[in-house]
Write a protein that holds these residues in place. Structure first.
Motif, PDB file in Angstrom:
ATOM      1  N   PRO A 123      36.468  -0.760 -56.349  1.00 43.17           N
ATOM      2  CA  PRO A 123      37.175  -1.185 -57.565  1.00 43.17           C
ATOM      3  C   PRO A 123      36.715  -2.579 -57.991  1.00 43.17           C
ATOM      4  O   PRO A 123      36.396  -3.403 -57.139  1.00 43.17           O
ATOM      5  CB  PRO A 123      38.644  -1.209 -57.132  1.00 43.17           C
ATOM      6  N   GLY A 127      40.229  -5.886 -62.331  1.00 42.80           N
ATOM      7  CA  GLY A 127      40.398  -4.778 -63.247  1.00 42.80           C
ATOM      8  C   GLY A 127      41.870  -4.546 -63.577  1.00 42.80           C
ATOM      9  O   GLY A 127      42.744  -5.291 -63.151  1.00 42.80           O
ATOM     10  N   VAL A 130      44.811   1.797 -64.028  1.00 42.15           N
ATOM     11  CA  VAL A 130      45.126   2.824 -65.019  1.00 42.15           C
ATOM     12  C   VAL A 130      45.225   4.153 -64.283  1.00 42.15           C
ATOM     13  O   VAL A 130      44.235   4.629 -63.721  1.00 42.15           O
ATOM     14  CB  VAL A 130      44.011   2.924 -66.084  1.00 42.15           C
ATOM     15  N   TYR A 133      43.610   4.630 -60.771  1.00 41.62           N
ATOM     16  CA  TYR A 133      42.366   3.958 -60.418  1.00 41.62           C
ATOM     17  C   TYR A 133      42.205   2.687 -61.263  1.00 41.62           C
ATOM     18  O   TYR A 133      42.916   2.484 -62.251  1.00 41.62           O
ATOM     19  CB  TYR A 133      41.162   4.893 -60.506  1.00 41.62           C
ATOM     20  N   VAL A 134      41.289   1.828 -60.848  1.00 43.24           N
ATOM     21  CA  VAL A 134      41.210   0.517 -61.477  1.00 43.24           C
ATOM     22  C   VAL A 134      40.077   0.489 -62.486  1.00 43.24           C
ATOM     23  O   VAL A 134      38.930   0.781 -62.153  1.00 43.24           O
ATOM     24  CB  VAL A 134      40.982  -0.584 -60.404  1.00 43.24           C
ATOM     25  N   GLU A 135      40.418   0.166 -63.705  1.00 38.43           N
ATOM     26  CA  GLU A 135      39.392   0.103 -64.744  1.00 38.43           C
ATOM     27  C   GLU A 135      39.076  -1.358 -65.038  1.00 38.43           C
ATOM     28  O   GLU A 135      39.973  -2.201 -65.088  1.00 38.43           O
ATOM     29  CB  GLU A 135      39.903   0.793 -66.004  1.00 38.43           C
ATOM     30  N   ASP A 136      37.797  -1.642 -65.222  1.00 40.04           N
ATOM     31  CA  ASP A 136      37.416  -3.040 -65.437  1.00 40.04           C
ATOM     32  C   ASP A 136      37.689  -3.466 -66.879  1.00 40.04           C
ATOM     33  O   ASP A 136      37.657  -2.642 -67.789  1.00 40.04           O
ATOM     34  CB  ASP A 136      35.914  -3.196 -65.135  1.00 40.04           C
ATOM     35  N   ARG A 137      37.966  -4.741 -67.038  1.00 39.42           N
ATOM     36  CA  ARG A 137      38.074  -5.284 -68.401  1.00 39.42           C
ATOM     37  C   ARG A 137      36.676  -5.396 -68.993  1.00 39.42           C
ATOM     38  O   ARG A 137      35.691  -5.568 -68.272  1.00 39.42           O
ATOM     39  CB  ARG A 137      38.646  -6.702 -68.358  1.00 39.42           C
ATOM     40  N   GLU A 138      36.621  -5.322 -70.327  1.00 42.68           N
ATOM     41  CA  GLU A 138      35.318  -5.468 -70.969  1.00 42.68           C
ATOM     42  C   GLU A 138      35.397  -6.500 -72.083  1.00 42.68           C
ATOM     43  O   GLU A 138      36.430  -6.639 -72.740  1.00 42.68           O
ATOM     44  CB  GLU A 138      34.861  -4.132 -71.562  1.00 42.68           C
ATOM     45  N   ARG A 147      31.081  -6.323 -68.684  1.00 42.61           N
ATOM     46  CA  ARG A 147      32.214  -6.040 -67.811  1.00 42.61           C
ATOM     47  C   ARG A 147      32.598  -7.307 -67.049  1.00 42.61           C
ATOM     48  O   ARG A 147      31.738  -8.146 -66.742  1.00 42.61           O
ATOM     49  CB  ARG A 147      31.842  -4.939 -66.818  1.00 42.61           C
ATOM     50  N   GLN A 149      33.292  -7.575 -64.087  1.00 48.12           N
ATOM     51  CA  GLN A 149      32.607  -7.636 -62.804  1.00 48.12           C
ATOM     52  C   GLN A 149      31.213  -8.264 -62.939  1.00 48.12           C
ATOM     53  O   GLN A 149      30.736  -8.951 -62.047  1.00 48.12           O
ATOM     54  CB  GLN A 149      32.495  -6.226 -62.200  1.00 48.12           C
TER      55      GLN A 149
END
Lengths: 298, 253
Positions: A123, A127, A130, A133-138, A147, A149
């Motif tokens: 992950p 993030g 959601v 699971y973990v969604e990254d910010r963009e 991203r 990350q």
């Protein structure tokens, strides 16, 4: 679709990849400086960091996984120095280099045995959760999506590179390590334990690699054979920048990442991995001392 | 005794470079090792400083046997040395070279160096001041920020001495410190060594320049073909028939 519109996006992912090459290149330079050995197990330290982080992140938080992954990398580096390089110090440099290739294959095999062959997703650090699971910010910037990350990768790389510079230039231990690399006889006579410095350089190079592995694991996923390509890219960067020259290696790593990403995205994705080697061959033919190193060191 | 060897021997294949040598260096004295080429003087210094393992015999520093110690352990006991071909850190600055010389007494380990930033920073300052003091002592203050390789040879030798002094040694080993120096530089060196001796540092040196050696030494040991053939004050050595024979023999060959 317009190919050129993809360029900003490709540059962003190129910089991310290039940062990892840069860290690996610095690792090559640290070990080369203190031992004259090119450590082909360097990419495996990235793999170890990424694998340990990805496995632990599934169970615990980043605050546990990050240090544990870096410690595993450092441990692997210490083992290589203490049980491979130092006991064999009478061997020629070329044999030692071949031994590091063997060591790298061993690490890859062990990783496959422990963690299997499939890629393990990790992950992103920051993030948003959601639906399980973990969604990254963009972020949207200059026509590209960045991203969070990827910003982590870039930030951590910058921090490590500046940190290494300060360490080698301004701390006594850093000076002692440089001294050991420049003149081992002189270093030993002023009381520097050369063996300890070699071990320290392996631990540092491996620790750096593992940090790179941790930050990149959410971007590329962790896989037991990921070290090969990253190690070779980092090796090309180190040679292009001039082995032992940190700034050169970092710049070459980032340029290489961008060129590779553009080649893969715009021209032939099949030949992406060949780019680094074609550049390396051409450069070695025309400027064997590296591009970014001063030609005559007066 | 500060430094003592007992039946110290070193063989290289069939050649006995140092053969059953017993000698002592008392605290505070300046002692010289002389002898014709190939007498084993540099080998003896290499044995004492831990760069070469002895074939047999013993070496004591401050009463402790160091025959199986590495050079960094011997340095930690208070022994510093210079080389005939200076061994500097060429790409580092003059001041950095001397700072690295402080390594022997600095408390900074690798882990503690990384962890104790504040104490570390303070020690770093202390070390920098110490380095500046030593540079002033040997007269290199104005060259502190130049890379070591840019110095002329005579100054590189002074820098190597400054680096050795920075380790706060009790005994300083000098391998042919006057070789390659001009007459004027040699007399400056002699004066510097006298001042070092006044500071209470014991000196053990090897050199070929007889006037220089006789000028500054309290005692002289003469080696010939690996063996000690004479020991005494400069005045005694100059009239010793075995010494004269060894030198004449060497020259006649």
């Amino acid at each position: 679709m317009d190919l050129l519109a993809q360029v900003p996006q490709l540059v962003v992912s190129g910089i991310t990849l290039g940062c990892i090459y840069a860290i690996v290149a610095v690792g090559f330079s640290i070990i080369y400086s203190s031992t004259q050995v090119i450590n082909f197990a360097q990419g495996e330290f990235v793999m170890i960091g990424a694998m340990v982080a990805a496995v632990l992140l599934a169970k615990t938080s980043l605050l546990v996984a990050f240090p544990a992954a870096v410690a595993s990398g450092c441990l692997a580096g210490a083992l290589v120095a203490l049980f491979v390089l130092i006991p064999l110090k009478r061997a020629s440099v070329i044999s030692l280099i071949i031994i590091t290739i063997g060591t790298s294959i061993m690490f890859r095999g062990l990783a496959q045995l422990f963690w299997g062959e499939s890629a393990i997703p990790a992950p992103p650090f920051t993030g948003v959760a959601v639906q399980g699971y973990v969604e990254d910010r963009e972020f949207h910037l200059f026509g590209a999506y960045i991203r969070a990350q990827e910003l982590w990768v870039i930030g951590v790389t910058a921090l490590l590179v500046v940190g290494m510079h300060v360490f080698f230039r301004y701390t006594l231990v850093g000076q002692a390590m440089r001294a050991c690399a420049i003149n081992q006889l002189g270093a030993r006579i002023v009381g520097i334990n050369a063996r300890r410095m070699i071990t320290a350089s392996f631990i540092m190079a491996a620790g750096l690699g593992a940090v790179a592995g941790v930050v990149v694991s959410p971007v590329f996923y962790a896989k037991c054979n990921m070290g090969t390509a990253l190690g070779l890219g980092g090796f090309c960067a180190a040679v292009l920048g001039g082995l032992g020259n940190f700034a050169g290696g970092v710049a070459a790593g980032i340029i290489l990442g961008i060129v590779e990403s553009l080649t893969g995205g715009l021209l032939w994705s099949d030949y992406k991995d060949a780019v680094a080697f074609v550049i390396l061959l051409v450069i070695l033919l025309i400027r064997p001392e590296g591009v970014l190193r001063k030609r005559a060191e007066a | 005794m500060l430094v003592e060897t007992k039946a110290l021997t070193r063989r290289f294949g069939g050649l006995v470079a140092v053969d059953q040598v017993d000698f002592q260096v008392r605290r505070g004295q300046t002692k010289a090792l002389i002898g014709p080429n190939g007498a084993g003087k540099t080998t003896l210094l290499n044995l004492v400083s831990g760069l070469l393992p002895a074939s047999s015999g013993d070496i004591l520093i401050r009463g402790r046997s160091v025959v199986s110690c590495g050079p960094h352990e011997i340095a930690a006991l208070g022994l510093a040395r210079t080389f005939q071909n200076v061994q500097l850190f060429e790409n580092m600055t003059v001041k950095e070279n001397v700072m690295v010389g402080c390594h022997a007494w600095s408390k900074q380990g690798i882990a503690s160096g990384a962890l104790r930033w504040i104490g570390h920073w303070r020690e770093e300052k202390l070390i920098e001041q110490e380095a500046e003091r030593q540079l002033e002592f040997v007269g290199l203050s104005d060259l502190a920020d130049f890379p070591a390789h840019s110095l002329p040879f005579g100054k590189q030798r002074m820098l190597e001495i400054a680096r050795a002094l920075a380790s706060r040694p009790q005994v300083l080993l000098l391998d042919e410190p006057a070789s390659g120096l001009s007459t004027r530089e040699t007399s400056e060196l002699a004066e510097l060594l006298r001042q070092i001796s006044v500071r209470g540092i014991t000196i053990l040196l090897v050199d070929h320049d007889m006037q220089f050696v006789m000028d500054i030494s309290d005692e002289v040991v003469v080696l010939d073909q690996g063996r000690k053939i004479a020991e005494g004050t400069p005045a005694e050595i100059q009239v010793n028939p075995r010494v004269i024979a060894a030198y004449l023999g060497a020259e006649a060959k």
